[in-house]
Write a protein that holds these residues in place. Structure first.
Motif, PDB file in Angstrom:
ATOM      1  N   SER A 134       0.893  -1.212  -0.066  1.00 38.50           N
ATOM      2  CA  SER A 134      -0.081   0.141   0.035  1.00 38.50           C
ATOM      3  C   SER A 134       0.952   1.201   0.014  1.00 38.50           C
ATOM      4  O   SER A 134       1.993   1.208   0.760  1.00 38.50           O
ATOM      5  CB  SER A 134      -0.841  -0.112   1.275  1.00 38.50           C
ATOM      6  OG  SER A 134      -1.627  -1.096   1.240  1.00 38.50           O
ATOM      7  N   SER A 140      -6.771   0.242  -2.197  1.00 36.86           N
ATOM      8  CA  SER A 140      -7.704  -0.654  -2.986  1.00 36.86           C
ATOM      9  C   SER A 140      -7.091  -0.683  -4.421  1.00 36.86           C
ATOM     10  O   SER A 140      -7.294  -1.659  -5.445  1.00 36.86           O
ATOM     11  CB  SER A 140      -9.297  -0.018  -2.912  1.00 36.86           C
ATOM     12  OG  SER A 140      -9.624  -0.047  -1.537  1.00 36.86           O
ATOM     13  N   TRP A 164       0.972   1.954   5.749  1.00 38.08           N
ATOM     14  CA  TRP A 164       0.424   0.905   6.854  1.00 38.08           C
ATOM     15  C   TRP A 164       1.254  -0.440   6.618  1.00 38.08           C
ATOM     16  O   TRP A 164       0.698  -1.613   6.516  1.00 38.08           O
ATOM     17  CB  TRP A 164      -1.008   0.651   6.253  1.00 38.08           C
ATOM     18  CG  TRP A 164      -1.853   1.903   5.817  1.00 38.08           C
ATOM     19  CD1 TRP A 164      -2.502   1.839   4.466  1.00 38.08           C
ATOM     20  CD2 TRP A 164      -2.390   2.740   6.682  1.00 38.08           C
ATOM     21  NE1 TRP A 164      -3.332   2.919   4.858  1.00 38.08           N
ATOM     22  CE2 TRP A 164      -3.174   3.623   5.910  1.00 38.08           C
ATOM     23  CE3 TRP A 164      -1.979   2.835   7.954  1.00 38.08           C
ATOM     24  CZ2 TRP A 164      -3.746   4.607   6.409  1.00 38.08           C
ATOM     25  CZ3 TRP A 164      -2.762   4.205   8.599  1.00 38.08           C
ATOM     26  CH2 TRP A 164      -3.483   5.063   7.740  1.00 38.08           C
ATOM     27  N   GLU A 369     -15.435  -4.198   0.702  1.00 36.46           N
ATOM     28  CA  GLU A 369     -16.166  -3.898  -0.634  1.00 36.46           C
ATOM     29  C   GLU A 369     -15.309  -4.489  -1.817  1.00 36.46           C
ATOM     30  O   GLU A 369     -15.982  -4.990  -2.633  1.00 36.46           O
ATOM     31  CB  GLU A 369     -16.097  -2.510  -0.514  1.00 36.46           C
ATOM     32  CG  GLU A 369     -17.132  -1.484   0.481  1.00 36.46           C
ATOM     33  CD  GLU A 369     -16.607  -1.629   1.760  1.00 36.46           C
ATOM     34  OE1 GLU A 369     -15.512  -1.694   1.826  1.00 36.46           O
ATOM     35  OE2 GLU A 369     -17.323  -1.325   2.680  1.00 36.46           O
TER      36      GLU A 369
HETATM   37  C1  FAD Z   1      -4.576  -3.716  10.304  1.00 44.17           C
HETATM   38  C2  FAD Z   1      -4.047  -3.454   8.957  1.00 44.17           C
HETATM   39  C3  FAD Z   1      -2.725  -3.831   8.508  1.00 44.17           C
HETATM   40  C4  FAD Z   1      -2.093  -3.576   7.328  1.00 44.17           C
HETATM   41  N1  FAD Z   1      -0.920  -4.122   6.777  1.00 44.17           N
HETATM   42  C5  FAD Z   1      -0.390  -3.543   5.624  1.00 44.17           C
HETATM   43  C6  FAD Z   1       0.744  -4.054   5.434  1.00 44.17           C
HETATM   44  O1  FAD Z   1       1.390  -4.640   5.924  1.00 44.17           O
HETATM   45  N2  FAD Z   1       1.236  -3.794   4.049  1.00 44.17           N
HETATM   46  C7  FAD Z   1       0.460  -3.048   3.049  1.00 44.17           C
HETATM   47  O2  FAD Z   1       1.089  -2.760   2.054  1.00 44.17           O
HETATM   48  N3  FAD Z   1      -0.561  -2.703   3.459  1.00 44.17           N
HETATM   49  C8  FAD Z   1      -1.165  -2.863   4.841  1.00 44.17           C
HETATM   50  N4  FAD Z   1      -2.671  -2.480   5.055  1.00 44.17           N
HETATM   51  C9  FAD Z   1      -3.066  -1.395   4.086  1.00 44.17           C
HETATM   52  C10 FAD Z   1      -4.293  -2.112   3.315  1.00 44.17           C
HETATM   53  O3  FAD Z   1      -4.068  -3.357   2.569  1.00 44.17           O
HETATM   54  C11 FAD Z   1      -5.199  -1.183   2.742  1.00 44.17           C
HETATM   55  O4  FAD Z   1      -5.677  -0.338   3.921  1.00 44.17           O
HETATM   56  C12 FAD Z   1      -6.413  -1.536   2.059  1.00 44.17           C
HETATM   57  O5  FAD Z   1      -6.133  -2.145   0.869  1.00 44.17           O
HETATM   58  C13 FAD Z   1      -7.395  -0.309   1.701  1.00 44.17           C
HETATM   59  O6  FAD Z   1      -6.777   0.468   1.086  1.00 44.17           O
HETATM   60  P1  FAD Z   1      -6.971   2.169   1.568  1.00 44.17           P
HETATM   61  O7  FAD Z   1      -6.852   2.217   2.959  1.00 44.17           O
HETATM   62  O8  FAD Z   1      -6.001   3.123   0.858  1.00 44.17           O
HETATM   63  O9  FAD Z   1      -8.416   2.479   1.495  1.00 44.17           O
HETATM   64  P2  FAD Z   1      -9.208   3.036   0.160  1.00 44.17           P
HETATM   65  O10 FAD Z   1      -8.502   2.212  -1.065  1.00 44.17           O
HETATM   66  O11 FAD Z   1      -8.744   4.445  -0.002  1.00 44.17           O
HETATM   67  O12 FAD Z   1     -10.605   2.906   0.228  1.00 44.17           O
HETATM   68  C14 FAD Z   1     -11.587   3.752   1.125  1.00 44.17           C
HETATM   69  C15 FAD Z   1     -12.765   3.188   1.237  1.00 44.17           C
HETATM   70  O13 FAD Z   1     -13.077   3.148  -0.240  1.00 44.17           O
HETATM   71  C16 FAD Z   1     -13.953   1.861  -0.487  1.00 44.17           C
HETATM   72  N5  FAD Z   1     -13.512   1.618  -2.097  1.00 44.17           N
HETATM   73  C17 FAD Z   1     -12.202   1.965  -2.580  1.00 44.17           C
HETATM   74  N6  FAD Z   1     -12.623   1.372  -3.820  1.00 44.17           N
HETATM   75  C18 FAD Z   1     -13.611   0.984  -4.051  1.00 44.17           C
HETATM   76  C19 FAD Z   1     -14.345   0.405  -5.154  1.00 44.17           C
HETATM   77  N7  FAD Z   1     -13.882   0.071  -6.636  1.00 44.17           N
HETATM   78  N8  FAD Z   1     -15.506  -0.339  -4.825  1.00 44.17           N
HETATM   79  C20 FAD Z   1     -16.207  -0.016  -3.786  1.00 44.17           C
HETATM   80  N9  FAD Z   1     -15.635   0.618  -2.747  1.00 44.17           N
HETATM   81  C21 FAD Z   1     -14.398   1.071  -2.732  1.00 44.17           C
HETATM   82  C22 FAD Z   1     -12.892   0.851   0.294  1.00 44.17           C
HETATM   83  O14 FAD Z   1     -13.569  -0.269   0.532  1.00 44.17           O
HETATM   84  C23 FAD Z   1     -12.940   1.921   1.624  1.00 44.17           C
HETATM   85  O15 FAD Z   1     -14.184   1.509   2.391  1.00 44.17           O
HETATM   86  C24 FAD Z   1      -3.043  -2.721   6.377  1.00 44.17           C
HETATM   87  C25 FAD Z   1      -4.124  -2.460   6.850  1.00 44.17           C
HETATM   88  C26 FAD Z   1      -4.595  -2.605   7.977  1.00 44.17           C
HETATM   89  C27 FAD Z   1      -6.092  -1.982   8.566  1.00 44.17           C
END
Ligand code: FAD
Length: 385
Positions: A134, A140, A164, A369
């Motif tokens: 990420s 996402s 993250w 999602e």
């Molecule tokens: C406890 C924890 C540990 C983690 N550890 C790691 C790690 O070790 N390494 C790493 O690389 N990452 C890690 N992550 C990151 C995690 O993979 C991302 O938080 C996740 O993929 C979501 O990305 P984002 O936070 O950028 O949210 P966004 O992608 O910005 O999403 C925000 C919201 O919009 C919704 N959304 C986005 N796109 C769509 C779509 N096309 N259709 C419907 N809804 C949508 C999502 O469901 C979410 O509710 C971790 C996250 C957590 C919570």
């Protein structure tokens, strides 16, 4: 069948001799979970011994190939071993992103040298890994990542930022996605491995509501990575990344099974007086048992290469929703006691902290999602999903 019986008897005897009594206690705190790696401080001699003996036997990766440090067990033998470990309440000897995520990807995409070099060290718990997927603008929409790896002839030069990154400040090495071409979104990504002590790598922990700080911002500033530390071909890392994500989702789905593998683990308070709450717990138990059965079936099909490509998403969604429900019920059963934060009686607020931590389950490894989108597209064949 006789063979399996013999295997069970032998495994039971071996565990009786080799699993220290202290490692047969329930996990009480983070320190009881052994992550291994060169900086790991063993909590006790028993924790060290348990990792060493299980690593030597290959039982940290029971069904992994023997030539790469695994146990070489069949699926049925691995199930028997799991059962025997549960019978004596043994703690896992090692919790490792190397085993649950990177190992399977290396087995499929790594060179012979990479497999020989990394896999035995992973099985023995000698390298602690973190996952650099990420970025601030790519969660996402992971393929939108901007961290760059430039081909400098004899090395890759990496610049960019991840976010993250779980345990980046404690990990020895990272498996990391970087852009090696901007010609195509998915087609310009490569999958690289490098030491977190390489000059130019820095981390900054992010504090969470649960009071702990399990993940970091991770920065790469002119980081030099040897050419042979790429997994798969340059610009073809997306295939490796997706394969690994399937295994990550399988691991996270496993949270639905509860800490001890039991369907009814609800923390210290198990018998609330409220009949409605008891009915909710009973309904939960039924769902948890169904999930456990579904997990067994999924694991067998996944290992045999027969699972539908969207099934890790189904399992991840179901397992994480179940784990969130389990934690809600644990809080409801505990009443106001469950809100205690700093007392010995509440084991430092373990119920409340676990409840807060469980909220991240439906985000990590791809949000709910996104999992539902994958199911809609591949299984329900909904248009435009
Ligand atoms: C406890 C924890 C540990 C983690 N550890 C790691 C790690 O070790 N390494 C790493 O690389 N990452 C890690 N992550 C990151 C995690 O993979 C991302 O938080 C996740 O993929 C979501 O990305 P984002 O936070 O950028 O949210 P966004 O992608 O910005 O999403 C925000 C919201 O919009 C919704 N959304 C986005 N796109 C769509 C779509 N096309 N259709 C419907 N809804 C949508 C999502 O469901 C979410 O509710 C971790 C996250 C957590 C919570």
């Amino acid at each position: 069948m006789t063979d399996l019986k013999t295997f069970r008897t032998d495994a039971r005897e071996w565990l009786e001799t080799n699993c220290p009594a202290e490692m047969r206690q329930p996990i009480r705190s983070e320190a009881d979970i052994c992550w291994g790696g060169r900086n790991w401080k063993f909590q006790s001699d028993a924790q060290r011994r348990w990792l060493e003996v299980m690593g030597e036997r290959g039982w940290t990766v029971p069904d992994g190939p023997k030539e790469y440090g695994g146990g070489g067990l069949s699926a049925a033998e691995a199930r028997v071993l799991k059962d025997e470990l549960q019978q004596i309440g043994a703690r896992p000897p090692l919790t490792s992103f190397g085993i649950s995520m990177l190992g399977p990807a290396l087995l499929k995409f790594g060179t012979q040298e990479q497999k020989r070099h990394y896999l035995p060290q992973i099985a023995r718990g000698e390298i602690r890994w973190c996952q650099g997927y990420s970025e601030p603008g790519a969660g996402s929409d992971l393929a939108g990542l901007q961290t760059r790896a430039e081909d400098k002839g004899d090395h890759w030069l990496i610049n960019g930022q991840k976010v993250w990154t779980s345990y980046a400040d404690r990990a020895d090495w990272i498996f990391c996605l970087a852009r090696t071409s901007s010609e195509s979104k998915q087609g310009g990504i490569s999958f690289l491995l490098f030491d977190m002590e390489t000059p130019g790598v820095s981390t900054k922990p992010i504090l969470l509501i649960s009071g702990s700080s399990p993940f970091c911002e991770t920065f790469f500033d002119d980081v030099k990575v040897p050419k042979d530390q790429i997994v798969g071909e340059a610009n073809k890392g997306w295939d490796v990344a997706k394969y690994l994500l399937g295994h990550e989702r399988e691991m996270i789905a496993g949270m639905g099974l509860g800490v001890s593998g039991s369907s009814v683990t609800l923390g210290p308070v198990l018998k609330p007086a409220d009949p409605l709450l008891r009915a909710e717990i009973a309904a939960f138990d039924v769902d948890a048992l169904a999930f456990a059965a579904m997990s067994e079936r999924f694991a067998a099909m996944w290992k045999a290469g027969e699972a539908h490509p969207a099934s890790p998403s189904m399992m991840k969604y179901a397992g994480t929703e179940l784990n969130k429900r389990r934690n809600e019920l644990a809080m409801a059963s505990g009443g106001s006691d469950a809100l205690e934060w700093d007392s010995e009686r509440s084991r430092d607020g373990s119920t409340a902290r676990a409840w807060l931590r469980s909220k991240g389950n439906s985000i990590e490894g791809g949000t709910s999602e996104i999992q539902l989108n994958i199911v809609a597209k591949h299984i329900l064949r909904l248009p435009g999903a």
